[in-house]
Write a protein that holds these residues in place. Structure first.
Motif, mmCIF file in Angstrom:
data_model
loop_
_atom_site.group_PDB
_atom_site.id
_atom_site.type_symbol
_atom_site.label_atom_id
_atom_site.label_comp_id
_atom_site.label_asym_id
_atom_site.label_seq_id
_atom_site.Cartn_x
_atom_site.Cartn_y
_atom_site.Cartn_z
ATOM 1 N N CYS A 120 0.866 -1.175 0.000
ATOM 2 C CA CYS A 120 0.000 0.000 0.000
ATOM 3 C C CYS A 120 0.902 1.224 0.000
ATOM 4 O O CYS A 120 1.393 1.634 1.047
ATOM 5 N N THR A 121 1.117 1.773 -1.188
ATOM 6 C CA THR A 121 2.039 2.895 -1.331
ATOM 7 C C THR A 121 1.256 4.157 -1.661
ATOM 8 O O THR A 121 0.471 4.177 -2.611
ATOM 9 N N ASN A 127 2.247 2.714 3.245
ATOM 10 C CA ASN A 127 1.245 3.143 4.212
ATOM 11 C C ASN A 127 0.091 2.142 4.226
ATOM 12 O O ASN A 127 -0.988 2.446 3.752
ATOM 13 N N ALA A 128 0.337 0.930 4.718
ATOM 14 C CA ALA A 128 -0.679 -0.126 4.688
ATOM 15 C C ALA A 128 -1.914 0.223 5.507
ATOM 16 O O ALA A 128 -2.962 -0.368 5.311
ATOM 17 N N GLY A 129 -1.819 1.170 6.400
ATOM 18 C CA GLY A 129 -2.950 1.521 7.252
ATOM 19 C C GLY A 129 -4.189 1.919 6.474
ATOM 20 O O GLY A 129 -5.276 1.414 6.740
ATOM 21 N N ILE A 130 -4.064 2.808 5.510
ATOM 22 C CA ILE A 130 -5.235 3.287 4.778
ATOM 23 C C ILE A 130 -5.867 2.183 3.942
ATOM 24 O O ILE A 130 -7.084 2.091 3.839
ATOM 25 N N SER A 134 -9.629 1.061 5.332
ATOM 26 C CA SER A 134 -10.714 1.557 4.495
ATOM 27 C C SER A 134 -11.346 0.474 3.626
ATOM 28 O O SER A 134 -12.275 0.744 2.879
ATOM 29 N N LEU A 135 -10.871 -0.767 3.746
ATOM 30 C CA LEU A 135 -11.345 -1.847 2.880
ATOM 31 C C LEU A 135 -12.792 -2.222 3.174
ATOM 32 O O LEU A 135 -13.178 -2.440 4.324
ATOM 33 N N ALA A 136 -13.598 -2.291 2.124
ATOM 34 C CA ALA A 136 -14.981 -2.776 2.192
ATOM 35 C C ALA A 136 -15.133 -3.824 1.105
ATOM 36 O O ALA A 136 -14.706 -3.615 -0.028
ATOM 37 N N ALA A 137 -15.711 -4.969 1.442
ATOM 38 C CA ALA A 137 -15.813 -6.079 0.497
ATOM 39 C C ALA A 137 -17.230 -6.614 0.441
ATOM 40 O O ALA A 137 -17.950 -6.605 1.437
#
Length: 147
Positions: A120-121, A127-130, A134-137
């Motif tokens: 996650c760049t 920046n893997a946090g965002i 924020s992931l919705a599946a």
């Protein structure tokens, strides 16, 4: 399809097929990175080809995003850990991508769970946090898909 390894995992990458406006996941917040499992079809090679609709609604351009997923068979056992690379996703962008789950027919896949954001760049910084927060599946198939 291009196949390469990433940190010892199977990484399957594909170019986007086409973009379209589709309904957002019903429970997705306005600031989500939405991934919808939109289709699943068996290939002649005996793989399950998954079609995803990904939408970057985070308000942040993502230089690179890839997720690790656990694939469950019909008995509830994890059969594979795979990584799908969604590439660069500008803010507001919708992409349609396809990935193959090797060695499994779609009827043998009962569920897929997003395990982690492995890449996650944002603006050149990892920046893997965002990407994970924020992931919705959701799934429009018989295969369960979640976080």
């Amino acid at each position: 399809m291009r196949i390469s390894s990433l940190t010892g995992l199977l990484l399957l990458a594909a170019a986007p097929a086409f973009a379209q406006d589709a309904a957002a996941p019903q429970d997705a917040p306005d600031t989500a990175f939405e991934i919808e499992l939109n289709g699943a079809a068996d290939t002649d090679a005996g793989n399950c080809r998954l079609t995803f609709v990904a939408r970057n609604q985070t308000g942040t351009p993502l230089d690179q995003v890839a997720y690790e997923f656990a694939v469950f068979d019909t008995s509830g056992r994890v059969t594979q850990i795979v990584a799908f690379d969604f590439g660069a996703m500008v803010a507001g962008k919708t992409r349609i991508l396809q990935f193959d789950v090797g060695g499994m027919a779609c009827g043998d896949v009962s569920g897929i769970v997003a395990n982690d954001a492995i890449v996650c760049t944002v603006e050149g910084t990892e920046n893997a946090g965002i990407c994970l927060s924020s992931l919705a599946a959701r799934s429009l198939t018989d295969i369960q898909f979640g976080i």
